[in-house]
Design a protein around this motif. Structure first.
Motif, short mmCIF file in Angstrom:
data_model
loop_
_atom_site.label_atom_id
_atom_site.label_comp_id
_atom_site.label_asym_id
_atom_site.label_seq_id
_atom_site.Cartn_x
_atom_site.Cartn_y
_atom_site.Cartn_z
N ALA A 43 -3.16 30.69 67.36
CA ALA A 43 -1.71 30.78 67.43
C ALA A 43 -1.09 29.39 67.55
CB ALA A 43 -1.30 31.65 68.60
N LYS A 44 -1.75 28.49 68.26
CA LYS A 44 -1.20 27.15 68.45
C LYS A 44 -1.09 26.40 67.13
CE LYS A 44 -1.45 23.02 71.31
NZ LYS A 44 -0.87 22.19 70.32
N LYS A 45 -2.06 26.60 66.25
CA LYS A 45 -2.04 25.92 64.95
C LYS A 45 -0.84 26.40 64.12
CE LYS A 45 -5.08 24.82 61.11
NZ LYS A 45 -6.41 25.02 60.52
N ILE A 46 -0.60 27.70 64.15
CA ILE A 46 0.55 28.26 63.43
C ILE A 46 1.84 27.74 64.04
CG2 ILE A 46 1.80 30.38 62.89
CD1 ILE A 46 -0.94 31.80 62.88
N LEU A 47 1.89 27.72 65.36
CA LEU A 47 3.07 27.25 66.07
C LEU A 47 3.35 25.77 65.76
CD1 LEU A 47 5.20 28.18 68.10
CD2 LEU A 47 3.71 27.38 69.92
N ASP A 48 2.30 24.95 65.76
CA ASP A 48 2.46 23.53 65.43
C ASP A 48 3.02 23.35 64.03
OD1 ASP A 48 1.49 22.84 67.91
OD2 ASP A 48 -0.55 22.40 67.19
N LYS A 49 2.54 24.15 63.10
CA LYS A 49 3.01 24.06 61.72
C LYS A 49 4.48 24.45 61.62
CE LYS A 49 1.86 25.55 57.05
NZ LYS A 49 0.97 26.35 56.22
N ARG A 50 4.87 25.51 62.30
CA ARG A 50 6.28 25.93 62.28
C ARG A 50 7.18 24.88 62.91
NH1 ARG A 50 7.43 31.66 64.39
NH2 ARG A 50 9.43 31.12 63.44
N GLU A 55 11.05 24.93 61.61
CA GLU A 55 11.43 26.34 61.69
C GLU A 55 11.84 26.74 63.10
OE1 GLU A 55 8.53 28.96 59.88
OE2 GLU A 55 8.01 27.42 58.43
N ILE A 56 11.30 26.04 64.10
CA ILE A 56 11.67 26.32 65.49
C ILE A 56 12.01 24.99 66.17
CG2 ILE A 56 10.33 28.44 65.75
CD1 ILE A 56 8.14 26.84 67.06
N CYS A 57 12.89 25.06 67.17
CA CYS A 57 13.29 23.84 67.87
C CYS A 57 12.29 23.54 69.00
CB CYS A 57 14.70 23.98 68.43
SG CYS A 57 14.86 25.23 69.71
N LYS A 58 12.46 22.36 69.61
CA LYS A 58 11.52 21.90 70.63
C LYS A 58 11.48 22.84 71.83
CE LYS A 58 10.28 17.91 73.40
NZ LYS A 58 10.55 16.55 73.78
N GLU A 59 12.65 23.35 72.25
CA GLU A 59 12.70 24.24 73.40
C GLU A 59 11.92 25.53 73.14
OE1 GLU A 59 15.52 22.87 72.07
OE2 GLU A 59 15.76 21.29 73.57
N GLU A 60 12.13 26.10 71.94
CA GLU A 60 11.39 27.31 71.58
C GLU A 60 9.89 27.03 71.53
OE1 GLU A 60 14.02 30.05 68.64
OE2 GLU A 60 13.48 28.07 67.87
N TYR A 61 9.54 25.90 70.95
CA TYR A 61 8.14 25.49 70.83
C TYR A 61 7.48 25.41 72.21
CZ TYR A 61 4.15 22.40 69.83
OH TYR A 61 2.90 21.85 69.74
N GLU A 62 8.14 24.74 73.13
CA GLU A 62 7.58 24.57 74.48
C GLU A 62 7.52 25.91 75.22
OE1 GLU A 62 10.11 21.55 76.08
OE2 GLU A 62 8.96 19.94 75.11
N GLU A 63 8.53 26.76 75.04
CA GLU A 63 8.54 28.06 75.71
C GLU A 63 7.41 28.95 75.20
OE1 GLU A 63 11.39 31.97 76.16
OE2 GLU A 63 12.29 30.07 75.57
N LYS A 66 4.14 27.75 76.53
CA LYS A 66 3.98 28.15 77.92
C LYS A 66 3.58 29.63 78.02
CE LYS A 66 7.06 28.97 81.61
NZ LYS A 66 8.41 28.83 82.10
N ASN A 67 4.20 30.47 77.21
CA ASN A 67 3.87 31.92 77.22
C ASN A 67 2.46 32.18 76.72
OD1 ASN A 67 6.38 32.55 78.24
ND2 ASN A 67 7.28 32.95 76.23
N LEU A 68 1.99 31.34 75.81
CA LEU A 68 0.63 31.50 75.29
C LEU A 68 -0.42 30.96 76.24
CD1 LEU A 68 1.13 30.59 71.52
CD2 LEU A 68 0.64 32.84 72.46
N GLY A 69 0.00 30.17 77.22
CA GLY A 69 -0.93 29.64 78.20
C GLY A 69 -1.47 28.28 77.85
N TYR A 70 -0.81 27.56 76.98
CA TYR A 70 -1.25 26.21 76.62
C TYR A 70 -0.61 25.18 77.52
CZ TYR A 70 -3.45 27.79 72.32
OH TYR A 70 -4.27 28.39 71.41
#
Length: 70
Positions: A43-50, A55-63, A66-70
């Protein structure tokens, strides 16, 4: 009423079709299970790509991280 020979023939065909379906489902399940372990995309790899594509802002990325446990 159907004769016994005709009835047993249909029963045999029906049982063979169910057996074939069961084999296909087992093989598919095993292949998907192996794929999840070897070729799964974290999931982190997909998130990093987005995040990199904007596609997503920094706040969404960090949130989400955090929810994924990284």
């Amino acid at each position: 009423m159907m004769d016994d020979e005709n009835w047993t023939g249909w029963l045999a065909i029906n049982l063979l079709l169910w057996l074939l379906l069961l084999i296909v489902l087992i093989v598919t399940n095993v292949r998907l299970s192996l794929q999840d372990k070897s070729e799964g995309i974290p999931a982190k790899k997909i998130l990093d790509k987005r995040y990199a594509n904007g596609e997503i802002c920094k706040e969404e990325y960090e949130e989400i991280l955090k929810n994924l446990g990284y």
